[in-house]
Every structure is written in C-alpha cells, then in structure tokens.
Scaffold this motif. Structure first.
Motif, PDB file in Angstrom:
ATOM      1  N   ALA A  18       0.812  -1.212   0.000  1.00  0.00           N
ATOM      2  CA  ALA A  18       0.000   0.000   0.000  1.00  0.00           C
ATOM      3  C   ALA A  18       0.847   1.265   0.000  1.00  0.00           C
ATOM      4  O   ALA A  18       0.526   2.245  -0.689  1.00  0.00           O
ATOM      5  CB  ALA A  18      -0.946  -0.006   1.206  1.00  0.00           C
ATOM      6  N   GLY A  19       1.944   1.275   0.779  1.00  0.00           N
ATOM      7  CA  GLY A  19       2.797   2.458   0.836  1.00  0.00           C
ATOM      8  C   GLY A  19       3.439   2.782  -0.491  1.00  0.00           C
ATOM      9  O   GLY A  19       3.458   3.942  -0.922  1.00  0.00           O
ATOM     10  N   THR A  20       3.951   1.736  -1.165  1.00  0.00           N
ATOM     11  CA  THR A  20       4.560   1.928  -2.487  1.00  0.00           C
ATOM     12  C   THR A  20       3.534   2.434  -3.487  1.00  0.00           C
ATOM     13  O   THR A  20       3.814   3.338  -4.286  1.00  0.00           O
ATOM     14  CB  THR A  20       5.175   0.613  -2.983  1.00  0.00           C
ATOM     15  N   TYR A  21       2.332   1.862  -3.428  1.00  0.00           N
ATOM     16  CA  TYR A  21       1.285   2.267  -4.358  1.00  0.00           C
ATOM     17  C   TYR A  21       0.895   3.735  -4.141  1.00  0.00           C
ATOM     18  O   TYR A  21       0.735   4.491  -5.108  1.00  0.00           O
ATOM     19  CB  TYR A  21       0.056   1.380  -4.220  1.00  0.00           C
ATOM     20  N   GLU A  22       0.745   4.142  -2.888  1.00  0.00           N
ATOM     21  CA  GLU A  22       0.372   5.526  -2.612  1.00  0.00           C
ATOM     22  C   GLU A  22       1.436   6.497  -3.114  1.00  0.00           C
ATOM     23  O   GLU A  22       1.121   7.579  -3.609  1.00  0.00           O
ATOM     24  CB  GLU A  22       0.134   5.715  -1.111  1.00  0.00           C
ATOM     25  N   ARG A  23       2.711   6.115  -2.986  1.00  0.00           N
ATOM     26  CA  ARG A  23       3.782   6.972  -3.496  1.00  0.00           C
ATOM     27  C   ARG A  23       3.723   7.061  -5.022  1.00  0.00           C
ATOM     28  O   ARG A  23       3.920   8.134  -5.592  1.00  0.00           O
ATOM     29  CB  ARG A  23       5.138   6.443  -3.036  1.00  0.00           C
ATOM     30  N   LEU A  24       3.470   5.936  -5.663  1.00  0.00           N
ATOM     31  CA  LEU A  24       3.338   5.941  -7.127  1.00  0.00           C
ATOM     32  C   LEU A  24       2.165   6.813  -7.565  1.00  0.00           C
ATOM     33  O   LEU A  24       2.268   7.593  -8.513  1.00  0.00           O
ATOM     34  CB  LEU A  24       3.134   4.514  -7.638  1.00  0.00           C
ATOM     35  N   LEU A  25       1.044   6.662  -6.871  1.00  0.00           N
ATOM     36  CA  LEU A  25      -0.153   7.433  -7.203  1.00  0.00           C
ATOM     37  C   LEU A  25       0.112   8.927  -7.052  1.00  0.00           C
ATOM     38  O   LEU A  25      -0.282   9.734  -7.915  1.00  0.00           O
ATOM     39  CB  LEU A  25      -1.314   7.003  -6.302  1.00  0.00           C
ATOM     40  N   ALA A  26       0.799   9.310  -5.981  1.00  0.00           N
ATOM     41  CA  ALA A  26       1.121  10.719  -5.764  1.00  0.00           C
ATOM     42  C   ALA A  26       2.082  11.231  -6.836  1.00  0.00           C
ATOM     43  O   ALA A  26       1.952  12.364  -7.323  1.00  0.00           O
ATOM     44  CB  ALA A  26       1.735  10.896  -4.371  1.00  0.00           C
ATOM     45  N   ASP A  27       3.050  10.394  -7.226  1.00  0.00           N
ATOM     46  CA  ASP A  27       4.027  10.774  -8.244  1.00  0.00           C
ATOM     47  C   ASP A  27       3.343  10.992  -9.587  1.00  0.00           C
ATOM     48  O   ASP A  27       3.594  11.999 -10.277  1.00  0.00           O
ATOM     49  CB  ASP A  27       5.096   9.684  -8.349  1.00  0.00           C
ATOM     50  N   VAL A  28       2.484  10.061  -9.969  1.00  0.00           N
ATOM     51  CA  VAL A  28       1.773  10.176 -11.248  1.00  0.00           C
ATOM     52  C   VAL A  28       0.853  11.394 -11.239  1.00  0.00           C
ATOM     53  O   VAL A  28       0.795  12.158 -12.216  1.00  0.00           O
ATOM     54  CB  VAL A  28       0.973   8.886 -11.535  1.00  0.00           C
ATOM     55  N   THR A  29       0.138  11.603 -10.133  1.00  0.00           N
ATOM     56  CA  THR A  29      -0.781  12.734 -10.046  1.00  0.00           C
ATOM     57  C   THR A  29      -0.038  14.058 -10.175  1.00  0.00           C
ATOM     58  O   THR A  29      -0.467  14.962 -10.912  1.00  0.00           O
ATOM     59  CB  THR A  29      -1.553  12.692  -8.711  1.00  0.00           C
ATOM     60  N   ALA A  30       1.086  14.175  -9.474  1.00  0.00           N
ATOM     61  CA  ALA A  30       1.875  15.405  -9.545  1.00  0.00           C
ATOM     62  C   ALA A  30       2.397  15.643 -10.958  1.00  0.00           C
ATOM     63  O   ALA A  30       2.411  16.790 -11.446  1.00  0.00           O
ATOM     64  CB  ALA A  30       3.038  15.333  -8.551  1.00  0.00           C
ATOM     65  N   TRP A  31       2.806  14.580 -11.637  1.00  0.00           N
ATOM     66  CA  TRP A  31       3.320  14.738 -12.998  1.00  0.00           C
ATOM     67  C   TRP A  31       2.204  15.150 -13.956  1.00  0.00           C
ATOM     68  O   TRP A  31       2.379  16.048 -14.779  1.00  0.00           O
ATOM     69  CB  TRP A  31       3.968  13.439 -13.480  1.00  0.00           C
ATOM     70  N   VAL A  32       1.043  14.496 -13.852  1.00  0.00           N
ATOM     71  CA  VAL A  32      -0.076  14.812 -14.738  1.00  0.00           C
ATOM     72  C   VAL A  32      -0.524  16.261 -14.564  1.00  0.00           C
ATOM     73  O   VAL A  32      -0.793  16.966 -15.548  1.00  0.00           O
ATOM     74  CB  VAL A  32      -1.257  13.840 -14.470  1.00  0.00           C
ATOM     75  N   GLY A  75       5.316  -4.252 -11.232  1.00  0.00           N
ATOM     76  CA  GLY A  75       4.677  -5.313 -10.471  1.00  0.00           C
ATOM     77  C   GLY A  75       3.336  -4.951  -9.873  1.00  0.00           C
ATOM     78  O   GLY A  75       2.897  -5.557  -8.889  1.00  0.00           O
ATOM     79  N   LEU A  76       2.650  -3.975 -10.450  1.00  0.00           N
ATOM     80  CA  LEU A  76       1.317  -3.608  -9.963  1.00  0.00           C
ATOM     81  C   LEU A  76       0.309  -4.696 -10.294  1.00  0.00           C
ATOM     82  O   LEU A  76       0.402  -5.350 -11.331  1.00  0.00           O
ATOM     83  CB  LEU A  76       0.854  -2.308 -10.607  1.00  0.00           C
ATOM     84  N   SER A  77      -0.675  -4.858  -9.435  1.00  0.00           N
ATOM     85  CA  SER A  77      -1.818  -5.687  -9.804  1.00  0.00           C
ATOM     86  C   SER A  77      -2.642  -4.925 -10.834  1.00  0.00           C
ATOM     87  O   SER A  77      -2.470  -3.712 -11.018  1.00  0.00           O
ATOM     88  CB  SER A  77      -2.681  -5.994  -8.578  1.00  0.00           C
ATOM     89  N   PHE A  78      -3.555  -5.613 -11.489  1.00  0.00           N
ATOM     90  CA  PHE A  78      -4.346  -4.941 -12.521  1.00  0.00           C
ATOM     91  C   PHE A  78      -5.245  -3.867 -11.915  1.00  0.00           C
ATOM     92  O   PHE A  78      -5.401  -2.784 -12.486  1.00  0.00           O
ATOM     93  CB  PHE A  78      -5.188  -5.960 -13.300  1.00  0.00           C
ATOM     94  N   THR A  79      -5.837  -4.136 -10.757  1.00  0.00           N
ATOM     95  CA  THR A  79      -6.693  -3.132 -10.132  1.00  0.00           C
ATOM     96  C   THR A  79      -5.868  -1.917  -9.691  1.00  0.00           C
ATOM     97  O   THR A  79      -6.341  -0.779  -9.783  1.00  0.00           O
ATOM     98  CB  THR A  79      -7.467  -3.726  -8.944  1.00  0.00           C
TER      99      THR A  79
END
Length: 401
Positions: A18-32, A75-79
């Motif tokens: 969950a921690g890795t995913y939240e960091r990825l989500l924040a990174d993608v959001t900031a870039w977009v 290595g993300l799950s599809f969801t």
C-alpha cells in the motif's frame, strides 16, 4: 517453435504494498497536473508528440508500471494499475494513449513468446526502448477472424500481403505486432501473429494522423506487398493469431479504455466545477443556479457509477473470472456513454466560451469522442454482452434439463 511460459507473468498475481502504491499514485498525479499539462500544450500547438516526452515517460518508469517485476515492470496488480490509468487519463489523450498501449501490448506477446523473443521484444517494450504497434484492423473487414491480410511460407520466411489501417503508432514504431492468415485459410485456425520490422521491404506507410481529437498520436495505413517476415518472428504457432490478438489483450484493454473514460470525465467535471464557481451572472456564480448545479450533480453520480463497474470488471479479470470478458464490454459501454453525457454537460456549463480552443474543455470534448470506437464500438460491446447472456441462459437450461 517452443514457447517458454513462466508462471505469474500475466500481471494478475502480483501487487505492490500500500505504501509503495500511494507513493506511485502521488508521483503520477503530480506529474499529470504539472509537467503533463505543459506537454499537453506543446502537443496541441505542434500536432505531434516530441521524442523528449517519450524519453521522460520512459525515464520515470511510467511505461512499465503494469508489467510484472520479472519483465522489468513495477509489479502492480491490474486493479492497482487501473487506479493509475484513471489519473493518466486526466492528461492529454496522446499521453494517455502512449501509457495505455505500451503498458498493454506485452500482455499479448508474452504468453506466446519464446525465451529469445521475450528478451528481444517483450523486455525492451516494457522498458520503453522499443515501440510495438498493435496491428489488427483492416479497411474492408471487421475485427477478429474477419481479416484478409495473408502470408505464405517460403522456407524460413513468410511473404506478407494486405492492408491495415487506423494503426496507432503505426508510423513511428519499431515493430508492428501484426495479425494475418495463412493463404487459403478461413476462420481463426489459419491466423498468425507476427512481429514485422518497421523498415521491412515491400511495406508502405501512409501517415493518417489528421484526426478530430487525440492530436499527436500517429496513426497509419499500411500496405504490404510480398513483405518478407522471418518465421522466427512468429509468436506462438500457426493458428494462434486470434488467441494472441484477443486472448490476453482485449479484455484488460477494454477495461483500461473504460477507465480512461472515467479519468477523462473526471477532468471534464473538474473544469466544469471550476468554471461554474468563477463565472458570475447577475452578481452570483452560476454554480448557485439550480440548472447548473443539477448538471454537476448528475455528472458526479454518473462518474461514480461507471467507475464502480469498471473496478468490478478489473477485479473479476484479475481473479480469472469467466465473467470478465462480458463485464469488460459492459464497463466500456457504460463508461463511454457516461463520458459522452458528462463532457457534453461540462461544455454546456462553460456556455459558448467552451467551444473556443482557449478553454481546456474544448480539447477534452474532442478527445472524448474517440473513446466511442477505441477497443470496439458500442454496437460491438452490445453484441458481446448479448452473446454471453444468451449462452449462459442456454447452458443453465441445458444443465437443468
């Protein structure tokens, strides 16, 4: 041709914490919301995607997010991947298209690749070092078994003849992942999947990128006249073509396109809400007018309903459910109709100004229209859903007989 099929490389069985995913989500959001918007302006003004943008996407790791670690991906799950796809889709449509396609074509290739093919084509594709264009659609045929491009084998080479069109990234790719049939065959049994080099002799490429929306994404019409393709560039066996094209690719790709509709609708709603709060008439922001507020409320409910169905379809595919193919069509059908309603109301909230290119909603409105035929029209989705529905009813009746 021996196919090496390591377990767990379909992107269903892995996930990040969950921690890795939240960091990825924040990174993608900031870039977009930051660099992505700057790139969007460049794409719209020039009509093309700069090479530097592709380099940036690759260096940030955005082109391998959906692939398993064994292939060099995140290595993300599809969801989990769908959550990031939702955010990418709020960006420019060509950025979304690059990320969607590169994060998906490996699914089609990998299950049928030999170890050598995996090293030569799949891993570089996941890394973003090569671009593989999915090449199925033909101008005078329907999708699937109704293809007429042919190959005939001469020794260790196939000679390819035929025409393809509407091929995304077909102009500036490295390989076409192309589907044809053995000369003289019919149905799915004679189909083959080939990796055809972009510079192959006998191949003519026509750039057909002058589209209403999704500016910057190149599309091609391809003609092949006795184009030689080495047999060792065939994925799987002769007869596996449609399984490669549709089996591991179409269902998750339809779900991904459905989520693209959700993300783009969210962007349209964000623009509409912002404008409604800023625009003042007779001393009040138009957001206080019930006619406008109700449009925004309808949009909000529409988006949430579609998103729930898309995530349900994604979870079912991830679990290997037999209902996933029909659910993918339901999700695409529902999400694209939702997107049509939401973007229309969002532009209406902007009034006449929304029709001008000075407003971001104008681009969103144009880009939304393309979703109505990406990965199959609504009519195709309805046919898939109806067949599944009737087949299940017949099976249930037969089981009870």
């Amino acid at each position: 041709m021996a196919v090496d099929k390591p377990a767990g490389l379909d992107g269903r069985g892995t996930a990040v914490d969950a921690g890795t995913y939240e960091r990825l989500l924040a990174d993608v959001t900031a870039w977009v919301e930051g660099p992505g918007e700057e790139w969007a302006r460049v794409i719209e003004s020039t009509g093309s995607v700069p090479a530097a943008l592709r380099t940036e996407l690759r260096e940030r790791g955005f082109l391998g997010l959906a692939a398993p670690r064994e292939l060099g991906g995140a290595g993300l799950s599809f969801t989990q991947w769908m959550g990031l796809m939702e955010v990418f889709s709020r960006s420019h449509a060509s950025i979304r298209m690059i990320v969607h396609v590169v994060n998906g074509t490996w699914r089609s290739m990998n299950p049928h690749a030999t170890a050598e093919q995996r090293a030569r084509y799949v891993l570089p594709s996941v890394a973003g070092n090569i671009t593989v264009a999915f090449t199925l659609t033909e101008p005078l045929n329907g999708t699937g078994a109704d293809i007429s491009s042919t190959v005939r084998r001469v020794g260790d080479v196939y000679l390819l003849n035929g025409t393809k069109h509407l091929i995304t990234f077909g102009v500036h790719c490295d390989y076409w992942l192309l589907f044809a049939r053995l000369e003289g065959s019919s149905g799915r049994d004679g189909t083959v999947g080939l990796l055809v080099a972009r510079n192959s002799p006998g191949a003519t490429v026509e750039d057909t990128s002058n589209t209403m929306g999704v500016r910057g994404t190149d599309h091609a019409r391809l003609t092949f006249v006795d184009t030689p393709v080495p047999v060792d560039r065939r994925l799987g066996e002769e007869g596996d073509g449609l399984a490669i094209a549709l089996g591991g690719f179409l269902t998750p790709s339809r779900i991904s396109v459905a989520m693209s509709c959700v993300g783009l609708a969210e962007r349209a709603q964000e623009l509409a809400v912002g404008y409604a709060r800023r625009r003042v008439t007779f001393g009040k922001p138009i957001a206080s007018r019930q006619a406008i507020a109700f449009m925004l409320a309808e949009n909000a409910a529409d988006i949430q309903a579609a998103r729930a169905l898309v995530m349900h379809a994604a979870a079912e595919w991830e679990a290997g459910s037999g209902e996933a193919p029909a659910l993918s069509s339901m999700a695409k059908l529902t999400a694209v109709d939702m997107l049509t309603r939401v973007t229309d109301k969002a532009l209406q909230v902007h009034g006449g100004l929304g029709y001008w290119k000075s407003e971001a909603i104008e681009r969103v409105y144009r880009d939304a229209r393309a979703q109505r035929f990406e990965e199959g029209t609504n009519e195709i989705q309805k046919a898939v859903i109806a067949k599944d529905l009737l087949d299940r009813a017949a099976a249930k009746e037969e089981a009870g007989a």
